[in-house]
Design a protein around this motif. Structure first.
Motif, PDB file in Angstrom:
ATOM      1  N   UNK A  25       0.948  -1.055  -0.165  1.00 32.77           N
ATOM      2  CA  UNK A  25      -0.099   0.024   0.061  1.00 32.77           C
ATOM      3  C   UNK A  25       0.831   1.384   0.169  1.00 32.77           C
ATOM      4  N   UNK A  26       0.400   2.184   0.646  1.00 32.48           N
ATOM      5  CA  UNK A  26       1.441   3.539   0.957  1.00 32.48           C
ATOM      6  C   UNK A  26       2.448   3.278   1.435  1.00 32.48           C
ATOM      7  N   UNK A  27       3.433   2.524   1.138  1.00 26.27           N
ATOM      8  CA  UNK A  27       4.534   2.342   1.963  1.00 26.27           C
ATOM      9  C   UNK A  27       5.567   3.513   1.952  1.00 26.27           C
ATOM     10  N   UNK A  28       5.414   4.522   1.040  1.00 26.20           N
ATOM     11  CA  UNK A  28       6.317   5.497   1.055  1.00 26.20           C
ATOM     12  C   UNK A  28       6.017   6.645   2.248  1.00 26.20           C
ATOM     13  N   UNK A  29       5.127   6.279   2.964  1.00 29.44           N
ATOM     14  CA  UNK A  29       4.605   7.076   4.298  1.00 29.44           C
ATOM     15  C   UNK A  29       5.110   6.444   5.489  1.00 29.44           C
ATOM     16  N   UNK A  30       5.833   5.228   5.438  1.00 28.35           N
ATOM     17  CA  UNK A  30       6.332   4.552   6.517  1.00 28.35           C
ATOM     18  C   UNK A  30       7.437   5.185   7.172  1.00 28.35           C
ATOM     19  N   UNK A  31       7.511   5.620   8.278  1.00 23.32           N
ATOM     20  CA  UNK A  31       8.683   6.374   9.057  1.00 23.32           C
ATOM     21  C   UNK A  31       9.393   5.201   9.693  1.00 23.32           C
ATOM     22  N   UNK A  32       8.864   4.231  10.225  1.00 20.70           N
ATOM     23  CA  UNK A  32       9.480   3.094  10.857  1.00 20.70           C
ATOM     24  C   UNK A  32       8.879   1.997  10.938  1.00 20.70           C
ATOM     25  N   UNK A  33       9.152   0.525  11.166  1.00 23.63           N
ATOM     26  CA  UNK A  33       8.377  -0.410  11.251  1.00 23.63           C
ATOM     27  C   UNK A  33       8.750  -1.242  12.526  1.00 23.63           C
ATOM     28  N   UNK A  34       8.100  -1.596  13.149  1.00 25.74           N
ATOM     29  CA  UNK A  34       8.188  -2.119  14.546  1.00 25.74           C
ATOM     30  C   UNK A  34       7.756  -3.473  15.048  1.00 25.74           C
ATOM     31  N   UNK A  43      -0.043  -5.621  28.951  1.00 25.69           N
ATOM     32  CA  UNK A  43      -0.175  -4.545  28.032  1.00 25.69           C
ATOM     33  C   UNK A  43       0.799  -5.002  26.467  1.00 25.69           C
ATOM     34  N   UNK A  44       0.481  -4.296  25.476  1.00 25.36           N
ATOM     35  CA  UNK A  44       1.353  -4.405  24.441  1.00 25.36           C
ATOM     36  C   UNK A  44       2.531  -3.526  24.328  1.00 25.36           C
ATOM     37  N   UNK A  45       3.816  -4.098  24.257  1.00 22.31           N
ATOM     38  CA  UNK A  45       5.085  -3.680  24.562  1.00 22.31           C
ATOM     39  C   UNK A  45       5.954  -3.560  23.175  1.00 22.31           C
ATOM     40  N   UNK A  46       6.625  -2.591  23.120  1.00 16.82           N
ATOM     41  CA  UNK A  46       7.643  -2.327  21.890  1.00 16.82           C
ATOM     42  C   UNK A  46       8.650  -3.384  22.127  1.00 16.82           C
ATOM     43  N   UNK A  47       8.943  -4.295  21.095  1.00 18.38           N
ATOM     44  CA  UNK A  47      10.245  -5.007  21.131  1.00 18.38           C
ATOM     45  C   UNK A  47      11.257  -4.641  20.424  1.00 18.38           C
ATOM     46  N   UNK A  48      11.037  -4.202  19.434  1.00 12.91           N
ATOM     47  CA  UNK A  48      12.558  -3.465  18.414  1.00 12.91           C
ATOM     48  C   UNK A  48      11.499  -2.819  17.282  1.00 12.91           C
ATOM     49  N   UNK A  49      12.411  -1.901  16.640  1.00 10.51           N
ATOM     50  CA  UNK A  49      12.087  -1.000  15.656  1.00 10.51           C
ATOM     51  C   UNK A  49      12.984  -0.706  14.804  1.00 10.51           C
ATOM     52  N   UNK A  50      12.960  -0.454  13.375  1.00 11.48           N
ATOM     53  CA  UNK A  50      13.842   0.232  12.535  1.00 11.48           C
ATOM     54  C   UNK A  50      13.259   1.212  11.750  1.00 11.48           C
ATOM     55  N   UNK A  93       3.065  -8.312  17.265  1.00 12.69           N
ATOM     56  CA  UNK A  93       2.541  -7.801  16.043  1.00 12.69           C
ATOM     57  C   UNK A  93       3.604  -6.630  15.379  1.00 12.69           C
ATOM     58  N   UNK A  94       3.389  -7.033  13.993  1.00  9.33           N
ATOM     59  CA  UNK A  94       4.233  -6.045  13.252  1.00  9.33           C
ATOM     60  C   UNK A  94       3.360  -4.604  13.361  1.00  9.33           C
ATOM     61  N   UNK A  95       4.144  -3.746  13.333  1.00  8.36           N
ATOM     62  CA  UNK A  95       3.594  -2.028  13.242  1.00  8.36           C
ATOM     63  C   UNK A  95       4.188  -1.369  12.320  1.00  8.36           C
ATOM     64  N   UNK A  96       3.556  -0.585  11.670  1.00 11.10           N
ATOM     65  CA  UNK A  96       4.051   0.494  10.778  1.00 11.10           C
ATOM     66  C   UNK A  96       3.637   1.708  11.279  1.00 11.10           C
ATOM     67  N   UNK A  97       4.779   2.645  11.533  1.00 14.73           N
ATOM     68  CA  UNK A  97       4.706   4.026  12.241  1.00 14.73           C
ATOM     69  C   UNK A  97       4.847   4.837  10.877  1.00 14.73           C
ATOM     70  N   UNK A  98       3.663   5.288  10.274  1.00 14.11           N
ATOM     71  CA  UNK A  98       3.555   6.346   9.144  1.00 14.11           C
ATOM     72  C   UNK A  98       3.175   7.938   9.401  1.00 14.11           C
ATOM     73  N   UNK A  99       3.562   8.453   8.570  1.00 15.39           N
ATOM     74  CA  UNK A  99       3.536   9.830   8.885  1.00 15.39           C
ATOM     75  C   UNK A  99       2.870  10.610   7.705  1.00 15.39           C
ATOM     76  N   UNK A 100       1.923  11.490   7.672  1.00 13.14           N
ATOM     77  CA  UNK A 100       1.336  12.172   6.825  1.00 13.14           C
ATOM     78  C   UNK A 100       1.349  13.583   7.133  1.00 13.14           C
TER      79      UNK A 100
END
Length: 121
Positions: A25-34, A43-50, A93-100
């Protein structure tokens, strides 16, 4: 942005597993994947991000054991998990941090389906 996660399963303590996530999809908007994880009743916790620039960060509990990296295609990310412990058991869970841009950068989060990781003898 759509995220498709794969990997996970059952492994003995000390073993290894690899999780992969592919974004479309709109992968150009991805700032980081986590990668996040959520153990039962917690609770859901962050494990790693790039980030899109390649910078990585890890939870203290996984430093030295887990490695996050991008695949040859920049829309894929892999989490290599070594020396697994029972306390790593969780749904990941895979997460995409996108910025618009909307007069300011606005963050939107997208989530893949969870994948179960169980570390047990």
């Amino acid at each position: 942005v759509q995220l498709q996660a794969s990997g996970g399963g059952l492994v003995q303590p000390g073993g290894s597993l690899t999780l992969s996530c592919a974004a479309s999809g709109s992968i150009f908007s991805i700032n980081a994947m986590n990668w996040y994880r959520q153990a039962s009743g917690k609770q859901r916790d962050l494990v790693a991000g790039i980030t899109s620039g390649g910078s990585t960060n890890y939870a203290d509990s996984v430093k030295g054991r887990f490695t996050i990296s991008r695949g040859n295609a920049k829309n894929t990310v892999t989490l290599q998990m070594n020396s697994l412990k029972p306390e790593d058991t969780a749904v990941y869970f895979c997460n995409a941090d996108t910025r618009v841009w909307r007069d300011a950068w606005i963050r939107y989060d997208y989530w893949g389906q969870g994948t179960q990781v169980t570390v047990s003898s």
